[in-house]
Enzyme design. Structure first.
Site, short mmCIF file in Angstrom:
data_model
loop_
_atom_site.label_atom_id
_atom_site.label_comp_id
_atom_site.label_asym_id
_atom_site.label_seq_id
_atom_site.Cartn_x
_atom_site.Cartn_y
_atom_site.Cartn_z
N ASN A 148 45.50 23.93 31.02
CA ASN A 148 46.70 24.55 30.44
C ASN A 148 46.85 24.36 28.94
OD1 ASN A 148 47.29 21.84 30.91
ND2 ASN A 148 49.46 22.23 31.18
N GLU A 246 47.79 11.14 34.08
CA GLU A 246 48.89 12.02 33.68
C GLU A 246 48.85 13.20 34.63
OE1 GLU A 246 50.93 11.17 31.31
OE2 GLU A 246 49.84 9.77 30.03
N CYS A 280 53.05 20.91 32.31
CA CYS A 280 53.50 19.91 33.29
C CYS A 280 54.96 19.55 33.10
CB CYS A 280 52.63 18.67 33.18
SG CYS A 280 52.58 18.02 31.49
N GLU A 458 50.61 7.13 27.66
CA GLU A 458 49.82 7.37 26.46
C GLU A 458 50.82 7.76 25.37
OE1 GLU A 458 46.13 9.57 27.00
OE2 GLU A 458 45.94 8.79 29.03
P1 NAD Z 1 42.92 19.70 38.38
O1 NAD Z 1 43.35 18.39 38.93
O2 NAD Z 1 42.45 20.73 39.32
O3 NAD Z 1 41.72 19.50 37.33
C1 NAD Z 1 41.85 18.66 36.20
C2 NAD Z 1 40.46 18.21 35.75
O4 NAD Z 1 39.92 17.36 36.75
C3 NAD Z 1 39.47 19.35 35.56
O5 NAD Z 1 38.65 19.07 34.47
C4 NAD Z 1 38.67 19.30 36.86
O6 NAD Z 1 37.37 19.85 36.76
C5 NAD Z 1 38.61 17.80 37.10
N1 NAD Z 1 38.36 17.38 38.47
C6 NAD Z 1 38.60 18.07 39.62
N2 NAD Z 1 38.24 17.32 40.69
C7 NAD Z 1 37.80 16.13 40.20
C8 NAD Z 1 37.30 14.94 40.81
N3 NAD Z 1 37.21 14.81 42.14
N4 NAD Z 1 36.93 13.92 40.01
C9 NAD Z 1 37.04 14.02 38.67
N5 NAD Z 1 37.48 15.12 38.04
C10 NAD Z 1 37.87 16.17 38.80
O7 NAD Z 1 44.14 20.20 37.51
P2 NAD Z 1 44.28 21.61 36.78
O8 NAD Z 1 44.53 22.66 37.81
O9 NAD Z 1 43.17 21.79 35.82
O10 NAD Z 1 45.61 21.37 35.90
C11 NAD Z 1 46.90 21.58 36.38
C12 NAD Z 1 47.56 20.28 36.76
O11 NAD Z 1 47.54 19.39 35.65
C13 NAD Z 1 49.03 20.45 37.10
O12 NAD Z 1 49.34 19.70 38.24
C14 NAD Z 1 49.75 19.90 35.87
O13 NAD Z 1 51.04 19.42 36.13
C15 NAD Z 1 48.83 18.81 35.47
N6 NAD Z 1 49.02 18.44 34.07
C16 NAD Z 1 49.63 17.24 33.78
C17 NAD Z 1 49.88 16.87 32.46
C18 NAD Z 1 50.53 15.57 32.14
O14 NAD Z 1 50.47 15.16 30.98
N7 NAD Z 1 51.17 14.88 33.07
C19 NAD Z 1 49.50 17.73 31.43
C20 NAD Z 1 48.89 18.94 31.75
C21 NAD Z 1 48.65 19.29 33.06
#
Ligand code: NAD
Length: 478
Positions: A148, A246, A280, A458
């Site tokens: 995002n 996060e 998020c 962080e």
């Molecule tokens: P996601 O969890 O699908 O993927 C995030 C990252 O993790 C990607 O790079 C993905 O390839 C990797 N990944 C996937 N499976 C993994 C595994 N088993 N081991 C290690 N890495 C793995 O999330 P997304 O769909 O890319 O992002 C959306 C989510 O992120 C939403 O839930 C949003 O709320 C959250 N988000 C949180 C924050 C925050 O600061 N709290 C900020 C931005 C987004």
């Protein structure tokens, strides 16, 4: 364009022939291919980071801060390139990509350069001894980011991680790899020592999982979904890796009768739909005190209907496309669920756009009323341009509603009475609350969530603490 991994100061092809197409969310058109790297590629990158760590970790804060400034300067020259690439890769409006993504990516490096340059060792005096606290690098860090805010979040991790003397392996989202590649080009241009920053492209199973489980990775900074975070934590815990998570959120915008209605409607609209609701921190549950419910609803709907959706490259556009067809389906399934749960959809649906966007992932901002505040739609993270609106009577009631989700990331309170705003904020179980504003960021403050929104903080000195090991040296006086 075929992207390459960046390992030990060189752009290298991954070890297999597996690729994934990178698609423009706005049009569905392919514009690059991203490697689907494997454990073998991860291993090379971790080895490079390990080899570089000792020497890099021995440099002074001042010298490492100068490197961060060099990266910031070089990134700043590519400000417009960052904005264009990020808008194309994520489907977000160009104006947003400029003011948020490009701006913050440069600022993150500058901010941490300044903070690290001014770091001082703490001392605690006893009658007969002096305690010195030093901050040592943790070692090799795995930095995993979502789609995002691709470069914004990656730079938020890379800058403090390397600034504190760690070396890193980055794993950006496979859906949005373009600006991570731009950052590696920039790091290469400025001549950062080889192996300090490495990048492996790929998906979660192929590249993310082998990276988090790698025995030579000491620290994991992960931003992404809560379910993925749980998997990462399960792998990291038995190896005692330092970990920061996060994760997702379902944040409330709490609106009291005594708010400034005009400013509140504008602020809550922004909180609901910035980046198509794919932040998020977005306020996707709007809780309105009953005295102004009808008035708020009318003005809010007017504000939402006035938002310009369409071509992300148009300067006037306020809402772009969603990240992928799969994500669009997930978001739409929640709208269907809302109907099944008894909700009334007031705005939404697929927008009518020019032919070039017919294969893009489009959804108009969607407002739902009439749902119970504990329904699935109003408590689960949808992560799209969808909000539910509920009414409440009292302070105690709204605190209970706001706390009634598994998440605890952020929220906002809207009232002219700052004492009330402060009082209510303290009772909400989240890591962050804004009063009469939203996403008003001071980079010095802690960032992170409670409950299923994450572990750790962080931001500012909290980042420096996470990306280092504090060590106490106690010197006994004669
Ligand atoms: P996601 O969890 O699908 O993927 C995030 C990252 O993790 C990607 O790079 C993905 O390839 C990797 N990944 C996937 N499976 C993994 C595994 N088993 N081991 C290690 N890495 C793995 O999330 P997304 O769909 O890319 O992002 C959306 C989510 O992120 C939403 O839930 C949003 O709320 C959250 N988000 C949180 C924050 C925050 O600061 N709290 C900020 C931005 C987004």
């Amino acid at each position: 364009m075929d992207l390459l991994n960046y390992v030990n100061g060189e752009f290298v092809k991954h070890s297999n022939e597996k690729w994934m197409d990178v698609l423009e969310p706005a049009t569905g058109k392919k514009f690059a291919r991203v490697p689907l790297s494997s454990a073998e590629d991860v291993d090379l990158a971790v080895s490079a980071a390990r080899m570089a760590q000792n020497e890099w970790g021995m440099l002074s804060h001042k010298i490492r801060a100068e490197w961060l400034d060099k990266i910031a300067d070089a990134l700043e020259e590519k400000y417009e390139d960052i904005a264009i690439l990020e808008s194309r890769d994520t489907g977000k409006p160009i104006s947003l990509a400029r003011s948020v993504d490009a701006y913050r990516s440069v600022t993150n490096f500058r901010f941490f350069a300044e903070l690290i340059r001014n770091q001082e060792e703490e001392e605690f005096l006893m009658d007969d001894a002096t305690n010195i606290v030093i901050q040592k690098p943790v070692g090799v860090g795995a930095l995993i980011t979502p789609w995002n805010l691709p470069l914004y979040l990656l730079s938020w991790k890379v800058a403090p991680a390397i600034g504190m003397g760690n070396t890193v392996v980055c794993k950006p989202s496979e859906l949005t790899p373009m600006t991570a590649n731009l950052l590696m080009e920039t790091i290469d241009e400025v001549g950062l020592p080889s192996g300090v920053v490495n990048l492996i492209h790929g998906n979660g199973i192929g590249a993310g999982a082998p990276l988090t489980s790698h025995s030579d990775v000491n620290l994991i900074s992960f931003t992404g979904g809560t379910d993925t975070g749980a998997k990462v934590a399960a792998v990291a815990a038995p190896q005692f890796k330092k970990i920061s998570l996060e994760l997702g959120g379902k944040n409330s915008s709490i609106i009291f009768d005594d708010c400034d209605l005009g400013k509140t409607v504008a602020g809550v609209t922004r909180a609901a739909f910035l980046n198509q609701g794919q932040v998020c921190l977005c306020g996707s549950r709007i809780l309105v005190q009953s005295g102004i419910y009808d008035d708020f609803l009318e003005k809010f709907i007017e504000s939402v209907k006035g938002m310009k959706i369409g071509d992300p490259s148009d300067e006037e556009t306020e809402l772009g496309a969603l990240i992928s067809p799969e994500h669009l389906s997930k978001v739409e399934s929640y709208i269907q669920l809302a109907e099944e749960e008894g909700g009334k959809i007031i705005t939404g649906g697929r927008p009518s756009l020019p032919k070039q966007f017919e294969n893009g992932n489009w959804l108009s901002p969607t407002v739902i009323i009439g749902l119970k505040h504990d329904s699935r739609c109003s408590t689960e993270e949808i992560f799209g341009p969808v909000v539910t609106i509920h009414s409440f009577e009292t302070e105690n009631e709204v605190i209970e509603i706001a706390n009634g989700t598994r998440y605890g990331l952020a929220g906002s309170v809207w009232t002219r009475d700052l004492d009330k705003g402060n009082r209510v904020a303290r009772d909400i179980h989240t890591g962050m609350i804004w009063v009469n504003t939203w996403l008003h960021r001071d980079l010095r403050v802690p960032f992170g969530g409670v409950k299923d929104s994450g572990v750790g903080r962080e931001g500012g000195r909290w980042s420096l603490g996470f990306f280092s090991e504090a060590m106490n040296i106690c010197l006994k006086h004669d």
